[in-house]
Design a protein around this motif. Structure first.
Motif, PDB file in Angstrom:
ATOM      1  N   VAL A 382       7.035  -5.974  65.639  1.00  0.00           N
ATOM      2  CA  VAL A 382       6.253  -5.515  64.492  1.00  0.00           C
ATOM      3  C   VAL A 382       4.993  -6.355  64.349  1.00  0.00           C
ATOM      4  O   VAL A 382       3.903  -5.841  64.081  1.00  0.00           O
ATOM      5  CB  VAL A 382       7.093  -5.574  63.201  1.00  0.00           C
ATOM      6  CG1 VAL A 382       6.215  -5.299  61.978  1.00  0.00           C
ATOM      7  CG2 VAL A 382       8.247  -4.583  63.263  1.00  0.00           C
ATOM      8  N   GLN A 386       1.169  -5.053  64.773  1.00  0.00           N
ATOM      9  CA  GLN A 386       0.285  -5.186  63.612  1.00  0.00           C
ATOM     10  C   GLN A 386      -1.028  -5.840  64.009  1.00  0.00           C
ATOM     11  O   GLN A 386      -2.104  -5.458  63.532  1.00  0.00           O
ATOM     12  CB  GLN A 386       0.967  -6.015  62.520  1.00  0.00           C
ATOM     13  CG  GLN A 386       0.172  -6.116  61.232  1.00  0.00           C
ATOM     14  CD  GLN A 386      -0.018  -4.779  60.549  1.00  0.00           C
ATOM     15  OE1 GLN A 386       0.960  -4.118  60.188  1.00  0.00           O
ATOM     16  NE2 GLN A 386      -1.258  -4.354  60.367  1.00  0.00           N
ATOM     17  N   ASP A 405       2.141   2.700  59.139  1.00  0.00           N
ATOM     18  CA  ASP A 405       3.514   2.223  58.928  1.00  0.00           C
ATOM     19  C   ASP A 405       4.074   1.769  60.283  1.00  0.00           C
ATOM     20  O   ASP A 405       3.998   2.505  61.287  1.00  0.00           O
ATOM     21  CB  ASP A 405       4.386   3.339  58.351  1.00  0.00           C
ATOM     22  CG  ASP A 405       5.794   2.841  58.051  1.00  0.00           C
ATOM     23  OD1 ASP A 405       5.924   1.889  57.253  1.00  0.00           O
ATOM     24  OD2 ASP A 405       6.753   3.400  58.624  1.00  0.00           O
ATOM     25  N   ILE A 406       4.640   0.565  60.323  1.00  0.00           N
ATOM     26  CA  ILE A 406       5.185   0.004  61.554  1.00  0.00           C
ATOM     27  C   ILE A 406       6.636  -0.399  61.305  1.00  0.00           C
ATOM     28  O   ILE A 406       6.929  -1.209  60.421  1.00  0.00           O
ATOM     29  CB  ILE A 406       4.372  -1.230  62.001  1.00  0.00           C
ATOM     30  CG1 ILE A 406       2.882  -0.862  62.175  1.00  0.00           C
ATOM     31  CG2 ILE A 406       4.919  -1.806  63.302  1.00  0.00           C
ATOM     32  CD1 ILE A 406       1.984  -2.058  62.417  1.00  0.00           C
ATOM     33  N   THR A 407       7.564   0.172  62.076  1.00  0.00           N
ATOM     34  CA  THR A 407       8.994  -0.128  61.900  1.00  0.00           C
ATOM     35  C   THR A 407       9.619  -0.425  63.263  1.00  0.00           C
ATOM     36  O   THR A 407       9.246   0.176  64.287  1.00  0.00           O
ATOM     37  CB  THR A 407       9.731   1.055  61.249  1.00  0.00           C
ATOM     38  OG1 THR A 407       9.530   2.235  62.044  1.00  0.00           O
ATOM     39  CG2 THR A 407       9.247   1.301  59.845  1.00  0.00           C
ATOM     40  N   PRO A 408      10.581  -1.335  63.305  1.00  0.00           N
ATOM     41  CA  PRO A 408      11.225  -1.677  64.585  1.00  0.00           C
ATOM     42  C   PRO A 408      12.194  -0.601  65.058  1.00  0.00           C
ATOM     43  O   PRO A 408      12.822   0.094  64.253  1.00  0.00           O
ATOM     44  CB  PRO A 408      11.952  -2.983  64.262  1.00  0.00           C
ATOM     45  CG  PRO A 408      12.240  -2.913  62.793  1.00  0.00           C
ATOM     46  CD  PRO A 408      11.091  -2.151  62.184  1.00  0.00           C
ATOM     47  N   LEU A 409      12.301  -0.439  66.395  1.00  0.00           N
ATOM     48  CA  LEU A 409      13.278   0.448  67.023  1.00  0.00           C
ATOM     49  C   LEU A 409      14.143  -0.379  67.968  1.00  0.00           C
ATOM     50  O   LEU A 409      13.959  -1.597  68.116  1.00  0.00           O
ATOM     51  CB  LEU A 409      12.558   1.569  67.788  1.00  0.00           C
ATOM     52  CG  LEU A 409      11.692   2.532  66.961  1.00  0.00           C
ATOM     53  CD1 LEU A 409      10.951   3.483  67.892  1.00  0.00           C
ATOM     54  CD2 LEU A 409      12.550   3.310  65.979  1.00  0.00           C
ATOM     55  N   VAL A 413       8.792  -0.295  69.037  1.00  0.00           N
ATOM     56  CA  VAL A 413       8.364  -0.268  67.637  1.00  0.00           C
ATOM     57  C   VAL A 413       7.784   1.112  67.357  1.00  0.00           C
ATOM     58  O   VAL A 413       7.081   1.683  68.195  1.00  0.00           O
ATOM     59  CB  VAL A 413       7.310  -1.363  67.346  1.00  0.00           C
ATOM     60  CG1 VAL A 413       6.769  -1.225  65.933  1.00  0.00           C
ATOM     61  CG2 VAL A 413       7.916  -2.747  67.532  1.00  0.00           C
ATOM     62  N   GLN A 414       8.062   1.634  66.204  1.00  0.00           N
ATOM     63  CA  GLN A 414       7.515   2.944  65.836  1.00  0.00           C
ATOM     64  C   GLN A 414       6.236   2.766  65.023  1.00  0.00           C
ATOM     65  O   GLN A 414       6.210   2.015  64.040  1.00  0.00           O
ATOM     66  CB  GLN A 414       8.540   3.743  65.028  1.00  0.00           C
ATOM     67  CG  GLN A 414       8.052   5.158  64.691  1.00  0.00           C
ATOM     68  CD  GLN A 414       9.078   5.926  63.889  1.00  0.00           C
ATOM     69  OE1 GLN A 414       9.615   5.422  62.904  1.00  0.00           O
ATOM     70  NE2 GLN A 414       9.364   7.158  64.320  1.00  0.00           N
TER      71      GLN A 414
END
Length: 570
Positions: A382, A386, A405-409, A413-414
């Motif tokens: 993330v 960023q 929006d940044i979210t971990p997978l 990372v999404q």
């Protein structure tokens, strides 16, 4: 009455044109001119019908160099410089070297190694006869070394006073600004002026030198200049020259009077404003503020703005109030310019397209990583994503116009993003096209304040001119010592002064023309010398003189500047 007579000598007939008159009552020949033998006369008549072609022609730069030389001569530039320099009376004087360097910078900037060649192809070779060894780079450097900081300052002080009085230059409102120029000084050089800094020409790979200038609003004539280290911030440099600006203005005007100094927001600081506004020689000020300094004025309803009158302000509107600026009550104008807004919007649209493409590319790479199509390299986090997003959106307003929006997978990372339309509408309504001005001239009208601020374009135009590759170019700066760099700037600013004053003289005679166009037109006026072969063993080389064919514009400028007196004649 003239007549032709024949005289026979050694079985040859020779002819003479004679004039007779009565002397003491008797006819006498009072004048005679040898015409030659009959065949010589016939040949002369034939040649008159069919002129011989010249053996060769010499073409010299006439118009621009002559106009600048004449102006400098009328202003006594050389003597004004020489009186502040100590040098034995040998060769060319220091003032002459500086004038030659200034004219060269104005007309055809060249290196000192090529100076002698350029000089020999101009009319300057006739005005200031110099031997080739006088114009070597070493002789230039020797004479540049004789010009001290004190000598340059004294000349500029006296010369500024002289031209202000001679041309009645407007000194009620002056403009100050600073810029920088890249150099080719070695990185390891011990010089203090060339430094790594924020190059305004985007040359981060080279050291830069700063140049601060104060000019008049009419024809942007420099009245003060100073070179400074390229890594100095504008506000710091401005602080160092405030007392000098006041001293220069005092020498020009002689007694305190109302003066307004216009400058940009890079020079703002509490200490600078306090020093400008204090003392017997206090300056009124007109400057600009950052939006962050007047947040309370950012969301003013556009309906509260009033239109400015006059064609030059077409479409412009302002909101006027009083506001505390640097601990002083100032008149503040929030101006809206539709042309500025339109230009900013074009830049935003271009940046939106670029950022959208880069975010999509990053998003695609992250999806390929999650799908296992990309396995090499470090696993994105993330934090790392960023950082990439921040770099992509670093251009002005971009972070406000994208919701990210940044979210971990599991393996990646999404990244999701969307364009914020409402934020763009807010920028259009409350931000774009706005400039915040401040001044202590409380009795000035809105139009007068805005006009004074917009006069900054004079100095911006001067800087643009000094970065022009064809005329008045300060670059390249090949000098590597502080003293030589200062002298280089000295004659570059002198060149700009002479060109601006020459431009003003033409304007006063109804010729409105830019400095570049003025120099181009004048440079096209050449002195032509046709050289013919010698006739016989004892004959002399014949020469004829003329100027190149002139357009009506050239002729008018020639007549206005009275340059005809300098053309060569047989």
């Amino acid at each position: 009455m003239a007549s032709i007579i024949k005289k026979r000598k050694k079985n040859h007939d020779y002819y003479y044109l004679v004039e007779s008159a009565r002397v003491d009552g008797k006819p006498r020949i009072v004048h005679q001119k040898y015409l030659g033998r009959a065949e010589d006369i016939a040949q002369a008549i034939d040649e008159n019908k069919h002129p011989a072609n010249p053996d060769h022609s010499i073409v010299l730069e006439f118009g621009a160099v002559t106009a600048l030389f004449d102006l400098a001569d009328r202003l006594d530039v050389v003597n004004m410089i020489d009186q502040h320099v100590s040098k034995r009376h040998q060769g060319l004087s220091v003032g002459t070297y500086m004038l030659l360097a200034a004219i060269n910078r104005a007309v055809a900037p060249t290196s000192k190694n090529s100076f002698g060649e350029w000089f020999s192809k101009t009319m300057l070779d006739r005005f200031l006869p110099a031997k080739p060894y006088h114009l070597t780079s070493q002789r230039f450097w020797d004479n540049m070394g004789l010009l001290t900081d004190k000598a340059m300052e004294q000349f500029e002080k006296e010369f500024s006073e002289h031209i202000v009085k001679s041309y009645s230059l407007d000194t009620d409102c002056l403009i100050y600004d600073a810029t920088n120029f890249f150099t080719y000084v070695d990185t390891k050089s011990s010089s203090t002026l060339p430094q790594r800094g924020n190059s305004k020409e985007k040359r981060k790979d080279l050291k830069i030198v700063g140049l601060a200038v104060m000019v008049s609003p009419d024809f942007r004539v420099p009245l003060f200049h100073e070179t400074y280290p390229g890594n100095d911030m504008d506000a710091k440099q401005f602080s160092g020259v405030i007392d000098k600006l006041k001293s220069r203005y005092q020498s020009i005007c002689g007694k305190p009077k109302n003066i307004t100094l216009v400058f940009d927001k890079g020079n703002n600081s509490l200490d600078n404003i306090k020093r400008l506004r204090s003392g017997d020689w206090a300056f009124h000020v007109i400057g600009t503020l950052k939006r962050s300094q007047v947040k309370e004025l950012q969301d003013i309803n556009p309906d509260q703005f009033e239109p400015l009158s006059g064609e030059r302000f077409e479409g412009m509107r302002v909101y006027r109030t009083t506001y505390s600026v640097y601990n002083e009550n100032m008149t503040v104008l929030v101006t809206y310019n539709p042309l500025l807004s339109e230009g900013q919007m074009q830049g935003i649209q271009k940046n939106l397209e670029t950022c959208t493409g880069q975010l999509q590319e990053l998003q695609h790479r992250l999806l390929e990583r999650e799908a296992g199509q990309i396995r090499k390299g470090k696993k994105p986090t993330v934090s790392s994503v960023q950082k990439n997003v921040n770099k992509i959106l670093q251009k002005e307003y971009m972070k406000d116009l994208f919701d990210v929006d940044i979210t971990p997978l599991e393996h990646s990372v999404q990244l999701t993003f969307a364009f914020n339309e409402s934020q763009l509408e807010y920028l259009k309504k409350y931000v774009l096209g706005k400039t915040v001005l401040y001044t202590d001239n409380h009795d000035w009208s809105n139009e007068k304040i805005v006009a004074a601020y917009r006069s900054q374009y004079h100095i911006e135009s001067a800087f643009k001119q000094m970065k022009n590759h064809q005329h008045l170019d300060v670059r390249p700066i090949y000098h590597w010592t502080d003293q030589k760099i200062k002298v280089h700037a000295f004659y570059c600013v002198l060149a700009l002064r002479l060109c601006c004053l020459l431009n003003r003289e033409l304007h006063e005679q109804g010729i409105d023309i830019t400095v570049n166009r003025m120099l181009d037109v004048l440079a096209d006026i050449k002195q032509v010398i046709n050289v013919y072969e010698k006739k016989g063993k004892k004959g002399n080389v014949q020469k004829t003189f003329s100027l190149s064919q002139c357009t009506p514009e050239m002729k008018k400028m020639m007549e206005t500047l009275e340059l005809e007196k300098y053309q060569l004649e047989g």
